[in-house]
Design an enzyme around this catalytic site. Structure first.
Site, PDB file in Angstrom:
ATOM      1  N   TYR A 104      21.465  -7.205  -4.243  1.00 25.48           N
ATOM      2  CA  TYR A 104      20.035  -6.935  -4.424  1.00 25.48           C
ATOM      3  C   TYR A 104      19.671  -5.689  -3.633  1.00 25.48           C
ATOM      4  CZ  TYR A 104      15.412  -7.922  -6.041  1.00 25.48           C
ATOM      5  OH  TYR A 104      14.212  -7.814  -6.684  1.00 25.48           O
ATOM      6  N   ARG A 157       8.074  -0.570 -13.094  1.00 28.72           N
ATOM      7  CA  ARG A 157       7.897  -0.237 -11.675  1.00 28.72           C
ATOM      8  C   ARG A 157       9.021  -0.899 -10.881  1.00 28.72           C
ATOM      9  NH1 ARG A 157       6.854  -1.680  -6.926  1.00 28.72           N
ATOM     10  NH2 ARG A 157       6.872  -3.872  -7.559  1.00 28.72           N
ATOM     11  N   LYS A 175      17.692 -11.060  -8.838  1.00 29.90           N
ATOM     12  CA  LYS A 175      16.761 -12.057  -8.309  1.00 29.90           C
ATOM     13  C   LYS A 175      17.274 -13.469  -8.571  1.00 29.90           C
ATOM     14  CE  LYS A 175      13.026 -11.146  -5.976  1.00 29.90           C
ATOM     15  NZ  LYS A 175      12.064 -10.130  -6.221  1.00 29.90           N
ATOM     16  N   GLU A 246       8.338  -9.859 -12.591  1.00 29.49           N
ATOM     17  CA  GLU A 246       9.024  -9.023 -11.612  1.00 29.49           C
ATOM     18  C   GLU A 246       8.893  -7.547 -11.961  1.00 29.49           C
ATOM     19  OE1 GLU A 246      10.973  -8.419  -8.106  1.00 29.49           O
ATOM     20  OE2 GLU A 246      10.451 -10.379  -8.930  1.00 29.49           O
ATOM     21  N   ASP A 247       8.408  -6.757 -11.011  1.00 30.60           N
ATOM     22  CA  ASP A 247       8.366  -5.298 -11.109  1.00 30.60           C
ATOM     23  C   ASP A 247       7.613  -4.795 -12.341  1.00 30.60           C
ATOM     24  OD1 ASP A 247       9.577  -5.050  -8.718  1.00 30.60           O
ATOM     25  OD2 ASP A 247      11.503  -4.344  -9.450  1.00 30.60           O
ATOM     26  N   ASP A 270       6.325  -9.857  -6.635  1.00 24.32           N
ATOM     27  CA  ASP A 270       5.892  -8.627  -5.973  1.00 24.32           C
ATOM     28  C   ASP A 270       4.547  -8.821  -5.281  1.00 24.32           C
ATOM     29  OD1 ASP A 270       8.100  -7.007  -7.070  1.00 24.32           O
ATOM     30  OD2 ASP A 270       7.083  -7.376  -8.966  1.00 24.32           O
ATOM     31  N   ASN A 418      10.534  -0.247   0.202  1.00 21.13           N
ATOM     32  CA  ASN A 418      11.927  -0.193  -0.243  1.00 21.13           C
ATOM     33  C   ASN A 418      12.122   1.008  -1.152  1.00 21.13           C
ATOM     34  OD1 ASN A 418      13.350  -2.492   0.833  1.00 21.13           O
ATOM     35  ND2 ASN A 418      12.025  -3.786  -0.404  1.00 21.13           N
TER      36      ASN A 418
END
Length: 565
Positions: A104, A157, A175, A246-247, A270, A418
């Site tokens: 990850y 994203r 994940k 996610e994202d 997120d 990150n």
């Protein structure tokens, strides 16, 4: 209540020969027994020696050590995952601290950017807008039938890297690997999904090897209908599934969560996962500093969906400690690229407008311009906590941190951006600028810092501490929703596991090698909160504990028995 488990009873399967060796969930490789080799037509397809999973893992570890770059290590581990999932998770269990940054963040970011270049084998479900009329068929084609956890992205994203198109699939895969490695959720129950809505990344569109839909991203009503078609298909196929967004881009993340969180069991890691782990870390840091959360003054650098989600969780917990909503919101200040969020700023997003400061409360501030910078906020508001979610490196300068330390004996500083290249300040600098007084947690992994003869372990404020336990608690309790109370329960449970807060020294968060124990603690807290708040059937604590253990999969080979289709 979910009591089903990958039991130790023999598993009856119809597959045999080379086909069996191609099933990652079933393949044992050289560990197939002599009896199984006879029964499943495997004689001659494997070397003579029957190995244990420990011997296989030792060979894999030696091979892993031969690779010199993290991306090559990532590719190697993904190859094991796509060949023999049980071995993959046994290897992770033995070397979790070493391999977590490989499977990850931060290495998964490189893997997403290079997804089409390093592609080896399909995993999960790829749903293109170009084929959105076939979503039902696509979900039926999934190799896993009893799916309980889905992680889905649209790739817009990805971490701090922006639009990666279908390369974003690396995130759901990674994940879900953590759901299993950290939270014990069987890989047989997990499914990664990417919604291919096109990409605005011109570099990808120009790449002859890009494997996604070559089209600018769809937006507006087209996009909303695409996502809704997927959600409705999931509800029909697996009505009790836990779905994690996610994202997704900031403009879509919060609206999607608000639209669907009461329609099926879903959450956005997120926003909510990041908020929960940050709140847990902040609660632990507050205890270590000898303060209650309600007495902290918190400044954020970054007012996107993640930052605002964290801020909302913090203000909610402050209210449980006795502050009014107005008092709590006055103690949390948001700074973005346009400066401090105040009621004078125009064009704020809905989730930002709830966190603005009234201009009249700033009348006594010493300011040089209308734009109120982070430096201005630190000098005037005198925060005790500084949290970075800006995605921009180096913005926590020496001057800002030293100013903060002048009025705060033990400043809590959390540069969470990150990957590592985008961190607002390094732990080494933060400790040096505060003479070792800062309580530091980061978003990316950092080695312990040596300062004036003392070793400072650096807590990684990693969502992996939170979301696997939340998932395990949801599955064990049968919760139909993930409520705010369940998330706060997860944060408090994480804080309770803090070595530093408990007076044992060390880091703010437990050692990553203890994460399975932490996940069990969080799962129990989440399951209890689900029962208290009416989204799960009420049972005894003993029954909940049993359900958690029954759902905690371990990477061990089962005996196989042959059956027909």
């Amino acid at each position: 209540m979910e009591l089903e488990y990958e039991s130790k009873r023999p598993l009856y399967i119809p597959h045999a020969g080379p086909i069996l060796l191609e099933f990652p969930l079933l393949n044992k490789g050289s560990a197939f027994s002599l009896e199984e080799r006879d029964n499943f037509n495997l004689q001659g397809l494997l070397p003579d020696t029957v190995e244990t999973i420990e011997e296989q893992a030792e060979r894999a570890w030696r091979q892993y050590q031969d690779f010199r770059t993290n991306i090559d290590r990532h590719i190697y581990l993904r190859n094991i995952q796509d060949t023999n999932e049980t071995l993959f998770y046994r290897l992770l269990a033995a070397h979790l601290a070493e391999m977590l940054p490989i499977i990850y963040t931060p290495t998964v970011g490189d893997a997403c950017e290079r997804f089409s270049d390093i592609y080896r084998r399909a995993r999960g479900v790829f749903i293109s807008y170009n084929n959105c009329d076939k979503i039902e068929d696509m979900l039926q084609n999934a190799t896993k039938q009893n799916v309980k956890v889905i992680v889905v992205t649209d790739g817009e994203r990805i971490l701090g890297l922006g639009d990666q198109g279908i390369g974003g699939m690396g995130i759901p895969i990674g994940k879900l690997s953590l759901y299993t490695a950290c939270g014990g959720i069987s890989p047989a129950y997990t499914l990664p999904v990417v919604l291919d809505a096109g990409t605005n990344n011109q570099q990808l569109l120009n790449d002859p090897l890009y494997m996604g839909w070559r089209h600018p991203r769809i937006t507006g009503e087209q996009y909303d209908k695409f996502v809704d078609a997927f959600i409705q298909a999931v509800k029909r196929r697996w009505p009790n599934v836990l779905l994690q967004f996610e994202d997704f881009a900031q403009k879509n993340a919060t609206p999607l969560l608000n639209r669907y969180r009461s329609e099926l069991c879903c959450f956005n890691d997120d926003i909510q996962g990041t908020a929960a782990v940050t709140l847990g870390c902040l609660l632990a840091a507050s205890r270590a500093a000898g303060k209650r959360l309600r007495d902290q003054k918190v400044v954020f650098l970054g007012a996107g969906s993640a930052g605002c989600g964290i801020a909302e969780q913090i203000t909610a917990e402050m209210r449980t400690e006795g502050l009014s909503e107005d008092e709590a919101r006055r103690r949390v200040l948001m700074v973005d690229r346009f400066g401090l969020l105040t009621d004078k700023l125009a064009n704020l997003l809905d989730f930002q407008s709830r966190l603005v400061q009234p201009s009249d409360s700033l009348s006594d501030w010493q300011l040089d311009s209308d734009t109120i910078s982070l430096q201005d906020v630190v000098r005037n508001a005198r925060p005790t906590v500084l949290i970075g979610v800006s995605g921009q490196p180096g913005l926590f300068t020496e001057e800002i941190i030293r100013d903060m330390h002048q009025h705060c004996e033990r400043p809590i500083v959390m540069p969470l951006s990150n990957p590592t290249s985008r961190v607002e300040a390094t732990p080494e600098d933060l400790l040096r600028w505060t003479d070792g007084a800062a309580l530091v947690a980061t978003g990316s992994p950092f080695a312990p810092v040596q300062f004036e003869g003392k070793t400072y372990p650096i807590a990684q404020c990693n969502n992996a501490y939170i979301f696997p336990g939340i998932g395990l608690g949801v599955l064990a309790s049968g919760a139909g929703q993930i409520t705010d109370a369940m998330l706060i329960a997860a944060s408090r449970a994480l804080a309770d596991c803090s070595p530093l807060a408990n007076g044992d020294g060390g880091a703010l968060l437990p050692d990553i090698n203890d994460i399975q124990s932490v996940s069990r603690v969080i799962a129990m807290a989440v399951a209890k909160a689900a029962q208290v708040h009416g989204v799960a059937l009420v049972t005894s604590e003993e029954t909940l504990s049993l359900a958690i253990e029954h759902n905690f999969w371990q990477p061990q080979y089962r005996d196989y028995r042959r059956t027909s289709f």
